[in-house]
Scaffold this motif. Sequence first.
Motif: not given
Length: 476
Positions: A230-251
């Motif tokens: 589900e996280l992959c689907s959400l990040l794929k749908a996003a136009e931009l991800v704003i993140t600290n140095d964390s797992a969502p950055l690399h996904i």
Amino acid sequence: MKRNPKDIQKILLVTLSNLGDVMLTLPVLQSLYENFPTGTFHVLVGVSGQEVFRADSRVKRVTVYDKKAPWAEKFKLLSEIRRERYSLIIDLRHSFFGLLGGAKYRNPYLDFSAGTIHQSEKHLSALKKIVRDKLEEDDFLWAGPRTAPIPDENRFGHGKRIVVAAVGSKSDIKKWPVEYFAGLLDRLALNDDCQIVLAGDKHDAVDADRVCGLMQSGAINLCGRTNFDELCSLLKAAELVITNDSAPLHIADALKTRVLAIFGPTDPRRYGPRHSGSLAVQKTLFCSPCRLAQCRYRHECMTELAVEALYQKALQLLNDECQPKNLKILISRLDRIGDVVMSLPAVGAIRERFPNAMITMMVRPYVRGLVEGHPAIDEVITYDYEKNGRHRFILGNFRCWREIVKRHFDIAFILHPSNRSFNIPFLAGIPYRVGFRSKYPFHLTHSVPDRRHEGLKHESEYTMDIVRAFGIHETG
């Protein structure tokens, strides 16, 4: 000595524990899979990283390793590994599982490489004496079947651009202040009509709740409410991800979603996004990156990153304004007419990725009429090394070299492997040179193995592999 694929039939990959660290090891799995396609793959992974491999069709078995388990259980696991009689163990933890696992082959533990390289490249270096072709293409996340529905997607504003914010991190020292995040996300929501979604695991929920409480606009908080798919689907749908140095950055980076990564004590050269459409921001201070677990000062590397500066960076990414200005690109294809025709989809993909660049194509004289006037090409130059040609012999090659040098190209895409094709861009000092792998490693900065002889896909797709190696992907 590189290993014969026939000798490697059963492989164990001992990967890391944290989800973000596991993501950076996926190129190793993909490289092994490409070099040993008939092998059986098992993975030993920490608890938080197991979801990455559960639906991965490359992996037959996933074993979860708890580093806090009693020694008796660890030795029991080692016995099970030895009974499997693996041909090859790649142990990225450098643990006793690889050392005592009984495999015929294993990766070396000592690393004497100098300089700062990305962590994924460092992991890949474990294969340098094992595989024939090191992975260059960065499509390593097995994301094809990951089409899980996004929780609360019906609450997303219709027509709004989705901005996902990952406000947490495993380490407090790597977190941008929550009040800064709230200010940035409010501006994107109120000024730019963005739909803000907060993402992360259950450990990030406290920070996410604080951000929501400080925001004047509404945000959808999915922290702790998504599994990996589900996280992959959400990040794929996003136009931009704003993140600290964390797992969502690399996904997100693996999914080719634009990322605005905020760095403080860690080094973006080692852990930053690799996708060419993303940015890493860091405050330049005498003490950063310190790589320390505790700050000796006042966390200035994070607190001095102003909201306004990051807002402008976010707008640049959302509006696709982060491409280099006045970029000059050379595309070289020095073979037959039919081959040049099959290169045109790659030329189109380069133009789509760099719409404002000056693109020059170098071809042989009799192909000039074919590509001159093509909408993706601004200029055509010929390399005339045929009999009586102006670029024949040493003096002629010097003349061609001088013509390339004076144009000051930034990138060269070399779509046909030959000494002539490789030598001119290299000798001209073009900073980025991309092509099929040469027997001389210094020829190219980005390369893919030349597998055209296998005939497994259309010739144009093999050419597209070259531009994909530079993070360029066709959009349809």
